[in-house]
Design a protein around this motif. Structure first.
Motif, PDB file in Angstrom:
ATOM      1  N   GLU A   1      19.098  67.974 -66.772  1.00 58.50           N
ATOM      2  CA  GLU A   1      18.187  66.837 -66.622  1.00 58.50           C
ATOM      3  C   GLU A   1      17.331  66.657 -67.874  1.00 58.50           C
ATOM      4  OE1 GLU A   1      17.993  64.657 -63.901  1.00 58.50           O
ATOM      5  OE2 GLU A   1      19.885  65.681 -63.486  1.00 58.50           O
ATOM      6  N   ILE A   2      16.906  67.763 -68.466  1.00 54.56           N
ATOM      7  CA  ILE A   2      16.129  67.686 -69.711  1.00 54.56           C
ATOM      8  C   ILE A   2      16.984  67.089 -70.828  1.00 54.56           C
ATOM      9  CG2 ILE A   2      14.987  69.057 -71.501  1.00 54.56           C
ATOM     10  CD1 ILE A   2      14.151  71.016 -69.298  1.00 54.56           C
ATOM     11  N   LEU A   3      18.249  67.514 -70.901  1.00 54.68           N
ATOM     12  CA  LEU A   3      19.149  66.964 -71.911  1.00 54.68           C
ATOM     13  C   LEU A   3      19.349  65.463 -71.709  1.00 54.68           C
ATOM     14  CD1 LEU A   3      21.937  69.701 -72.148  1.00 54.68           C
ATOM     15  CD2 LEU A   3      19.984  69.350 -73.655  1.00 54.68           C
ATOM     16  N   VAL A   4      19.414  65.042 -70.457  1.00 45.81           N
ATOM     17  CA  VAL A   4      19.573  63.615 -70.159  1.00 45.81           C
ATOM     18  C   VAL A   4      18.362  62.833 -70.665  1.00 45.81           C
ATOM     19  CG1 VAL A   4      19.659  61.922 -68.290  1.00 45.81           C
ATOM     20  CG2 VAL A   4      21.129  63.935 -68.205  1.00 45.81           C
ATOM     21  N   VAL A   5      17.169  63.378 -70.447  1.00 46.05           N
ATOM     22  CA  VAL A   5      15.947  62.708 -70.919  1.00 46.05           C
ATOM     23  C   VAL A   5      15.951  62.605 -72.443  1.00 46.05           C
ATOM     24  CG1 VAL A   5      13.437  62.886 -71.077  1.00 46.05           C
ATOM     25  CG2 VAL A   5      14.588  63.384 -68.912  1.00 46.05           C
ATOM     26  N   LEU A   6      16.288  63.707 -73.114  1.00 47.29           N
ATOM     27  CA  LEU A   6      16.332  63.693 -74.579  1.00 47.29           C
ATOM     28  C   LEU A   6      17.381  62.711 -75.088  1.00 47.29           C
ATOM     29  CD1 LEU A   6      16.020  67.531 -75.312  1.00 47.29           C
ATOM     30  CD2 LEU A   6      14.248  65.781 -75.544  1.00 47.29           C
ATOM     31  N   PHE A   7      18.520  62.685 -74.414  1.00 42.42           N
ATOM     32  CA  PHE A   7      19.574  61.754 -74.813  1.00 42.42           C
ATOM     33  C   PHE A   7      19.119  60.307 -74.639  1.00 42.42           C
ATOM     34  CE2 PHE A   7      23.255  59.148 -73.470  1.00 42.42           C
ATOM     35  CZ  PHE A   7      23.974  59.168 -74.658  1.00 42.42           C
TER      36      PHE A   7
ATOM     37  N   TRP B   1      21.036  53.680 -66.833  1.00 44.60           N
ATOM     38  CA  TRP B   1      22.156  54.614 -67.011  1.00 44.60           C
ATOM     39  C   TRP B   1      21.811  55.990 -66.442  1.00 44.60           C
ATOM     40  CZ3 TRP B   1      22.048  59.271 -69.628  1.00 44.60           C
ATOM     41  CH2 TRP B   1      23.261  59.962 -69.641  1.00 44.60           C
ATOM     42  N   ALA B   2      20.618  56.487 -66.729  1.00 41.48           N
ATOM     43  CA  ALA B   2      20.230  57.820 -66.268  1.00 41.48           C
ATOM     44  C   ALA B   2      20.222  57.902 -64.742  1.00 41.48           C
ATOM     45  CB  ALA B   2      18.854  58.188 -66.826  1.00 41.48           C
ATOM     46  N   VAL B   3      19.760  56.844 -64.095  1.00 42.73           N
ATOM     47  CA  VAL B   3      19.674  56.843 -62.633  1.00 42.73           C
ATOM     48  C   VAL B   3      21.062  56.771 -62.003  1.00 42.73           C
ATOM     49  CG1 VAL B   3      18.847  55.555 -60.630  1.00 42.73           C
ATOM     50  CG2 VAL B   3      17.353  55.872 -62.620  1.00 42.73           C
TER      51      VAL B   3
ATOM     52  N   ILE C   1      27.825  53.488 -75.031  1.00 44.96           N
ATOM     53  CA  ILE C   1      27.025  52.537 -75.811  1.00 44.96           C
ATOM     54  C   ILE C   1      25.817  53.237 -76.425  1.00 44.96           C
ATOM     55  CG2 ILE C   1      25.530  50.504 -75.643  1.00 44.96           C
ATOM     56  CD1 ILE C   1      27.484  49.390 -73.564  1.00 44.96           C
ATOM     57  N   LEU C   2      25.108  54.009 -75.618  1.00 43.31           N
ATOM     58  CA  LEU C   2      23.947  54.739 -76.133  1.00 43.31           C
ATOM     59  C   LEU C   2      24.368  55.748 -77.195  1.00 43.31           C
ATOM     60  CD1 LEU C   2      22.024  55.393 -72.783  1.00 43.31           C
ATOM     61  CD2 LEU C   2      21.371  53.797 -74.597  1.00 43.31           C
ATOM     62  N   GLY C   3      25.482  56.435 -76.956  1.00 48.44           N
ATOM     63  CA  GLY C   3      25.943  57.443 -77.904  1.00 48.44           C
ATOM     64  C   GLY C   3      26.376  56.846 -79.229  1.00 48.44           C
ATOM     65  N   ILE C   4      27.133  55.760 -79.182  1.00 51.27           N
ATOM     66  CA  ILE C   4      27.624  55.136 -80.416  1.00 51.27           C
ATOM     67  C   ILE C   4      26.471  54.595 -81.251  1.00 51.27           C
ATOM     68  CG2 ILE C   4      28.905  53.144 -81.299  1.00 51.27           C
ATOM     69  CD1 ILE C   4      30.932  53.618 -79.050  1.00 51.27           C
TER      70      ILE C   4
ATOM     71  N   MET D   1      25.930  64.336 -74.293  1.00 46.78           N
ATOM     72  CA  MET D   1      26.149  64.173 -75.737  1.00 46.78           C
ATOM     73  C   MET D   1      27.633  64.127 -76.074  1.00 46.78           C
ATOM     74  SD  MET D   1      23.175  65.592 -75.010  1.00 46.78           S
ATOM     75  CE  MET D   1      23.398  67.350 -75.054  1.00 46.78           C
ATOM     76  N   LEU D   2      28.343  63.242 -75.404  1.00 47.65           N
ATOM     77  CA  LEU D   2      29.782  63.101 -75.586  1.00 47.65           C
ATOM     78  C   LEU D   2      30.168  61.636 -75.420  1.00 47.65           C
ATOM     79  CD1 LEU D   2      30.747  65.922 -73.072  1.00 47.65           C
ATOM     80  CD2 LEU D   2      30.869  66.193 -75.540  1.00 47.65           C
ATOM     81  N   LEU D   3      31.204  61.226 -76.123  1.00 46.58           N
ATOM     82  CA  LEU D   3      31.849  59.956 -75.819  1.00 46.58           C
ATOM     83  C   LEU D   3      32.998  60.256 -74.870  1.00 46.58           C
ATOM     84  CD1 LEU D   3      32.070  58.097 -79.261  1.00 46.58           C
ATOM     85  CD2 LEU D   3      30.239  58.060 -77.560  1.00 46.58           C
ATOM     86  N   LYS D   4      33.135  59.467 -73.829  1.00 52.41           N
ATOM     87  CA  LYS D   4      34.201  59.743 -72.880  1.00 52.41           C
ATOM     88  C   LYS D   4      34.758  58.457 -72.293  1.00 52.41           C
ATOM     89  CE  LYS D   4      31.246  60.551 -68.806  1.00 52.41           C
ATOM     90  NZ  LYS D   4      30.909  61.540 -67.750  1.00 52.41           N
TER      91      LYS D   4
END
Length: 538
Positions: A274-280, A336-338, A351-354, A415-418
């Motif tokens: 969940e912390i990683l999701v917030v940072l992302f 997206w997070a929800v 989209i967020l990752g790219i 932290m991945l494109l999938k």
């Protein structure tokens, strides 16, 4: 609005994940003993169930080291009734008479091959063993066993799946199942689109980076011609809007990324993800906002808003256009997070990752080929270490375990494109780590900046070759991924030799390696000297 310190930390954050993965369905285990009659690969098995003729749940089991191989086509797998063993462990001859049914037994008290032999002698067509844990277990032959020529398939189910089947049977329902292990397609369209996404991301980021570098060079030349003192300030990194990586920081990136990866492995849990999701999401908002502002600034109707600033505490001068798009970016990331667990959430994640990767490639740069070589060489070793070598220390691949989000109850880290594997009977996703795009992208972007500053055309430059080399390296990665039945591959193992080797070879052939290695940009004469020379010629 991106600070340079944040760019460094973001790069390290993205750098930790550098591999390609498709989800393995065939498990080669060199530790598990093999011998004639006990040499099957451990394959995942689909177990669709039917209760009183009505389709029910579908479970996934794992095939044993022994016994015949299972059918790969669903239409060829017969519907066979399941009965309970009596005694439940099937360590002695069943009391109930079997006529080609599948027997459901519990694990324990005797070996797997003993259970299978007893079930076969009793007339069962297959044996399903319920594990005593929710995970799957690889069924092997014991060293001292001799009777391993077993003629019926053996499949293990996790405890919860086996108990559900058992409940239906005890409720006097007629339960039948199919057992089959479909093959993964040689190539899935998801891998093609993932390849296009990775190449397209680097392509966009490289042109953006080269364009800003050329604009900065033109501005410097103007200042020099005007003999302006402002030229001194243009050499300052903070005012130029980007961060250059040094050789020392390139090495530190790898060390910090390794520590970060091990920390994720050791602390992996639901709350940590969940912390990683917030940072992302924070990084994704910044990346999406930066890309949208740059894109909208190309239109005349938004240029005034892009060039008009307002002072905001803690952020300084911010364009009105950035303020206008920020709420949309925040809402996009929050939505997206929800809803990130729904089937189509991968679109928002990509989209967020790219946009985040493009933004980092715009801000963070390598100044010369020397730094690029050190960075990619360290990343090359890092990738091999945490995908392959880590199995010797941790008994599993640290990189793959972290990326899948094992022990967290989540479907992998963000932290991945999938992309979902649309034509794969096993479903799942084809994924690629951010580092496999970001790190080679730094070198590719450097090549285009050099070409533009040196005024080289595409054929005489380095960019086309670097871009092609990256595409080929990533292509070879997916070939290896399919040859290894979906086992996670360290993508930089293939990408780095292609990109770095091509760049260095071209530099040597063209006699420009010294300039590329140390300066990183072509020599440019001072405008004053050029003007004086022109006057002398006239």
């Amino acid at each position: 609005m991106v600070s340079h310190g944040a760019a460094i930390y973001t790069m390290m954050f993205l750098f930790a994940f550098t591999f390609a993965y498709a989800g393995d369905i065939v498990h080669h285990d060199d530790v598990a003993p093999t011998r004639p009659g006990c040499e099957n690969n451990f394959v995942l098995v689909k177990v669709p169930t039917y209760v009183d003729g009505v389709e029910n749940s579908e479970y996934v089991g794992v095939g044993a080291r022994f016994g015949p191989t299972l059918e790969s086509k669903e239409k060829r797998a017969s519907h066979t009734r399941v009965v309970l063993a009596d005694p439940p462990d099937c360590c002695s001859k069943p009391k109930n008479k079997l006529t080609s049914e599948i027997i459901l037994v519990h694990r324990g008290k005797c070996s797997f091959t003993t259970k299978a032999n007893i079930a076969e002698d009793a007339g069962a067509s297959a044996i399903i063993i319920i594990n005593n844990q929710t995970e799957l277990f690889k069924m092997v032959c014991e060293d001292n066993e001799t009777d391993v020529n077993i003629g019926i398939p053996a499949v293990m189910l996790p405890q919860d799946a086996g108990i559900n089947l058992e409940k239906h049977i005890r409720n006097y329902s007629i339960v039948s199942i199919q057992l089959y292990s479909p093959h993964r397609p040689l190539v899935d369209v998801a891998e093609v689109f993932l390849w296009l996404m990775a190449v397209g991301t680097i392509l966009c980021a490289s042109y953006w980076s080269a364009w800003t570098a050329r604009e900065a060079a033109i501005e410097q030349e103007k200042l020099l011609k005007d003999a302006s003192d402002e030229y001194v300030s243009t050499e300052n990194v903070g005012s130029s809007g980007y961060v250059e990586i040094s050789t020392a920081s390139a090495i530190l990136f790898v060390l910090f990324a390794s520590c970060f990866l091990v920390m994720l492995y050791e602390l992996m849990s639901y709350w940590f993800v969940e912390i990683l999701v917030v940072l992302f999401c924070i990084g994704g908002v910044e990346g999406l906002q930066t890309c949208l502002v740059a894109l909208l600034s190309c239109f005349r109707w938004s240029q005034d808003a892009a060039q008009t600033f307002v002072k905001i505490p803690f952020f300084g001068a911010v364009p009105y256009l950035a303020l206008a798009v920020t709420p949309f970016c925040i809402v996009f990331a929050v939505v997206w997070a929800v809803y990130r667990r729904v089937s189509y959430a991968w679109i928002g994640q990509d989209i967020l990752g790219i946009t985040l990767i493009i933004t980092v490639l715009q801000i963070v740069r390598i100044p010369n080929l020397k730094v690029g070589t050190v960075l990619l060489s360290c990343a090359f070793l890092y990738d091999i270490c945490w995908v392959f070598v880590s199995k010797w220390w941790f008994h599993e691949s640290v990189m793959i375990v972290v990326a899948r989000g094992d022990k967290s109850g989540e479907d992998g880290i963000p932290m991945l494109l999938k992309i979902p594997r649309l034509f794969d009977p096993w479903g799942g996703y084809s994924i690629i780590g951010f580092g496999d795009i970001l790190l080679p992208g730094l070198l590719v972007a450097f090549s285009l900046r050099y070409d533009w500053l040196a005024k080289k055309n595409l054929r005489a430059g380095y960019f086309v070759w670097a871009m092609t080399a990256y595409g080929l390296g990533l292509f070879v990665t997916y070939v290896a991924l399919n040859l290894m039945d979906g086992h996670g591959q360290p993508a930089l193992l293939y990408i780095v030799p292609f990109t770095l080797g091509t760049f260095i070879s071209l530099g040597v052939k063209r006699g420009e390696l010294k300039i590329l290695w140390s300066r990183g940009e072509p020599k440019r004469a001072c405008p004053h000297i050029e003007d004086d020379q022109q006057l002398l010629n006239h």
